[in-house]
Each structure stands twice: as structure tokens, then as C-alpha cells.
Write an enzyme that holds these catalytic residues in place. Structure first.
Site, mmCIF file in Angstrom:
data_model
loop_
_atom_site.group_PDB
_atom_site.id
_atom_site.type_symbol
_atom_site.label_atom_id
_atom_site.label_comp_id
_atom_site.label_asym_id
_atom_site.label_seq_id
_atom_site.Cartn_x
_atom_site.Cartn_y
_atom_site.Cartn_z
ATOM 1 C CD GLU A 1 46.362 -57.659 -2.428
ATOM 2 O OE1 GLU A 1 45.131 -57.499 -2.447
ATOM 3 O OE2 GLU A 1 46.904 -58.645 -1.923
ATOM 4 C CB CYS B 1 55.856 -56.607 2.382
ATOM 5 S SG CYS B 1 55.656 -58.206 1.593
ATOM 6 C CB CYS C 1 53.091 -66.318 -8.177
ATOM 7 S SG CYS C 1 54.703 -67.073 -7.827
ATOM 8 C CB CYS D 1 54.211 -72.478 -3.063
ATOM 9 S SG CYS D 1 55.810 -72.019 -3.750
ATOM 10 C CB CYS E 1 51.554 -69.523 -1.511
ATOM 11 S SG CYS E 1 51.693 -67.759 -1.840
ATOM 12 N N GLY F 1 54.545 -62.899 -6.238
ATOM 13 C CA GLY F 1 55.491 -63.195 -7.312
ATOM 14 C C GLY F 1 56.829 -63.743 -6.847
ATOM 15 C CD GLU F 2 61.191 -66.668 -6.845
ATOM 16 O OE1 GLU F 2 60.596 -67.013 -5.815
ATOM 17 O OE2 GLU F 2 62.363 -66.248 -6.827
ATOM 18 C CB SER G 1 61.766 -63.636 0.057
ATOM 19 O OG SER G 1 61.386 -64.936 0.447
ATOM 20 C CB SER H 1 60.481 -69.669 0.621
ATOM 21 O OG SER H 1 60.289 -68.281 0.711
ATOM 22 C CG LEU H 2 64.490 -75.278 3.381
ATOM 23 C CD1 LEU H 2 65.206 -75.572 2.075
ATOM 24 C CD2 LEU H 2 65.450 -75.506 4.561
ATOM 25 C CG HIS H 3 58.397 -72.949 3.235
ATOM 26 N ND1 HIS H 3 58.702 -72.062 4.234
ATOM 27 C CD2 HIS H 3 57.978 -72.182 2.196
ATOM 28 C CE1 HIS H 3 58.473 -70.819 3.828
ATOM 29 N NE2 HIS H 3 58.044 -70.874 2.592
ATOM 30 C CG ASN I 1 49.633 -65.839 7.832
ATOM 31 O OD1 ASN I 1 49.511 -65.632 9.029
ATOM 32 N ND2 ASN I 1 50.703 -65.480 7.152
ATOM 33 C CB CYS J 1 53.678 -64.555 4.688
ATOM 34 S SG CYS J 1 55.055 -63.653 5.273
#
Ligand code: SAH
Length: 350
Positions: free
Chosen positions: A93, A106, A113, A117, A120, A164-165, A196, A219-221, A296, A339
């Protein structure tokens, strides 16, 4: 496996060598290259200034492995989510996000992935394979076409924030950016591209060694190892201390912008103690901006987004402490294009 070669893996020089080897003129290479990278041809049939015979020969020897648009959904806020099909039948996507000043694409870097996480949607899928550089490029080209058709504008920005990463598909991501920024292709400025990462420290350093010219988002979070290990298993092998060191290295070698992404999860990382810990990390990295992201919801995942008040208190605290902070409201929520919601939900792609 098909024995045909992917013609888009050929450089212009290699194409020239090929045309010479079949006794044709070298300038055919330039014509073909333009079809591939300027006009984004998706079949050899389209290459109308090449003879029919040459087009047939090329299609016998080569393939294009282009992505096709499988379905597109329109959000009430103008966001467009597209599902693309790869030559071998996988679905990925990409999203077009219009704002007042920008048109951002995006894009995905992998099919699925491998990082899991905890918050996600893509993390719930397995990683099927890496996307090839031309498949990443195709997403940008196709989203650019949609942007021109729908909004009469070209894309202004690209973020590698889809599935994906990116840093676990390093070579293809860098090569796709080479193509997107090449003057004989799309010619976009690398300053308008952000990759990212969930934090692969070794590869962040590699970006520094490679002196890349695009921007980086981490992406710290969560701002302590204990908390980050709970929601991002990758932190167990890429600790915050190690990431701080890698980001400093990246900055010293490139001077490109670094953004920290911080998704606010109710009761998990949204207290003032968390904010204070975030400031401690922020002070150790040459960070351009902290993007506080609205969470989200994802079906089957127990996290909840922080309330409006909590979000306000959290971001006010950062701002009061001279942190450059912005709240990023999510877009395309009604079509699960936001996201972390990219997971090929068939039901919504009628
Ligand atoms: N793997 C890369 C690229 C994905 S970018 C990375 O982790 O950075 C997608 C961004 O959205 C990341 O910051 C990710 O952590 C965040 N994200 C994932 N799930 C989310 C969700 N449900 N709500 C909001 N943001 C989410």
C-alpha cells in the site's frame, strides 16, 4: 523463475552496451532509458519511437516488473490510499496525503514487516520479501500521477513511512532515492524525502558513511529502554544509548534533519514523567523536531490513543522546555490509511 532480465536494473551505460551487442545504435539506449525513467512506461508496447521489431525483441529478453494499481480509496479529507500489486502477486500500500502546502506520498519499503512493534498493524503481518528499488520507485511515480490527475500538482514530498522497515532493505531504498532524485528521472530534491526507521543503529551509521542527502525520522515512542522494549522488540538489540550515538554520527556526517516520532499511547508513554524522559533523550541528539503522533486504533491491538487533554498537557510541557514539537493529526482515518494501519484489509478495498 523467469529467465528474462529486469531491464530497469540496467544503467544507461549497460543499456548502451546491450544495444551495441545486438548491432543496434547506441542512441536507442537513451530512448529506452527515457521510456523507463522519464515517461514511466509500463510495457515495451508503449515505446513508440522504437521499431515494432525492437519492441518485440526487448519484450522477449527483458521484463519490467512494474507495479499496477489494484484499488484506490478516497478519504473524506482528500487522502488517497492505493493498493498496488507486484509482478509476483503480492499486495502493498501507498498513500497520497494532500495538505494546504504539500502533497506527500507515503511509500512502502517491504511486503509486510519483520519487526512486530506492538502497536502497529503492519507488525501483525509477516515479512514476505523486500521490495525491489524499481517497485519503490513505481509507488512514487503512480502516486505522482494520481496527484497530477486529482489535484493538478506534482508530489512535493516523499516519506518512507508505509509498510516495512526501510533500513532493513537498505540497498533498494537508497537506489530508489537515487532514481527519484536523478535529473534524468524524476529530479526531486532529497531534502524533500524522509526515511523513517524503527531504529537500526548500525544502518543509521551506514547512512552517515554513505553521506546521504535525505532526512531521517526515528520512531522513538518511548524514552527509556524498559518502556521501549515493551512496545518495540527491536530496542532489545538497538538500545536508546546506541541509537543516540548513531544519530549523532549520522548528523555529523550529513547535517540532514532528524525528527523524532512519538506516538501517544494512553497510560503507556503519555505522563509528565515520560515527557521529562523524552526531553532527556532530545537533549542528546541534534533533533530538528519532535512529531507527537495521534495513535490510530488497530483492530485486535489493545492500545488506546491518549485523550485531548493529556496530549495538550504533554506537548505543552515539551514546548515549555524549549522543545520544537508538533502534533501530527492522522489523515485518511476513515479508510485505514493512517500510520500503522496499512495491512491490506481486503474488506475495505472493494
Ligand atoms: N518501520 C519504519 C517505517 C514505518 S513508519 C518505522 O518504524 O519508522 C510508520 C510510523 O507510524 C512509525 O513511526 C510507526 O511507529 C508509526 N505507527 C505505527 N503504528 C501506528 C498507529 N497505529 N498509529 C499511529 N502511528 C503508528
Amino acid at each position: 523463475m523467469s529467465a528474462k532480465k529486469n531491464i530497469r536494473a540496467f544503467s544507461l551505460t549497460e543499456l548502451k552496451e546491450y544495444f551495441e551487442s545486438i548491432g543496434d545504435k547506441k542512441f536507442r539506449a537513451m530512448q529506452t532509458y527515457e521510456w523507463l525513467w522519464k515517461k514511466n512506461a509500463r510495457s515495451f508496447t508503449e515505446m513508440s519511437n522504437l521499431s515494432m521489431e525492437l519492441r518485440r525483441k526487448l519484450s522477449e529478453e527483458f521484463e519490467l516488473n512494474s507495479l499496477t494499481v489494484d484499488a484506490t480509496q478516497h478519504s473524506s479529507d482528500g487522502t488517497l490510499k492505493s493498493r498496488f500489486k507486484t509482478y509476483d502477486g503480492h499486495l502493498i500500500e501507498g498513500v497520497l496525503i494532500p495538505t494546504e502546502k504539500r502533497f506527500t506520498a507515503c511509500v512502502s519499503s517491504q511486503i509486510g514487516c519483520s519487526l512486530s512493534c506492538k502497536f502497529c498493524a503492519t507488525g501483525l503481518m509477516d515479512r514476505k520479501r523486500n521490495l525491489n528499488f524499481d517497485e519503490i520507485y513505481d509507488q512514487v511515480a503512480l502516486l505522482n500521477e494520481q496527484c497530477e490527475k486529482t489535484y493538478g500538482q506534482k508530489l512535493s514530498n516523499i516519506v518512507y513511512m508505509g509498510m516495512g522497515e526501510p533500513l532493513l532493505n537498505y540497498k533498494n531504498v537508497l537506489k530508489s532515492i537515487d532514481k527519484i532524485t536523478a535529473s534524468d528521472s524524476m529530479g526531486m530534491s532529497p531534502k524533500r524525502i524522509t526515511v523513517s526507521t524503527a531504529g537500526v543503529a548500525k544502518m543509521i551509521k551506514q547512512l552517515g558513511d554513505d553521506k546521504v542527502r535525505f532526512n531521517l525520522a526515528l520512531s522513538l515512542h518511548a524514552a527509556t529502554d524498559k518502556k521501549r522494549n515493551e512496545i518495540m522488540p527491536i530496542n532489545e538489540t538497538n538500545s536508546i544509548e546506541y541509537l543516540i550515538e548513531a544519530l549523532n554520527y549520522f548528523y555529523q556526517h550529513t547535517k540532514n534533519d532528524i525528527t523524532l516520532e512519538y506516538v501517544l499511547l494512553q497510560g503507556q508513554n503519555d505522563s509528565l514523567v515520560d515527557a521529562e524522559e523524552l526531553i532527556t533523550v532530545y537533549r542528546q541528539i541534534p533533533v530538528h523536531l519532535i512529531n507527537v503522533i495521534e495513535y490510530n486504533p488497530v483492530a485486535g491491538i489493545p492500545f488506546i490513543k491518549s485523550g485531548e487533554d493529556t496530549t495538550q498537557i504533554f506537548t505543552d510541557y515539551l514546548a515549555k522546555n524549549r522543545v520544537n514539537v508538533r502534533v501530527r493529526r492522522s489523515r485518511g482515518k476513515d479508510i485505514d490509511a493512517a500510520c500503522g494501519q496499512l495491512a491490506n484489509k481486503d474488506k475495505i478495498l472493494a
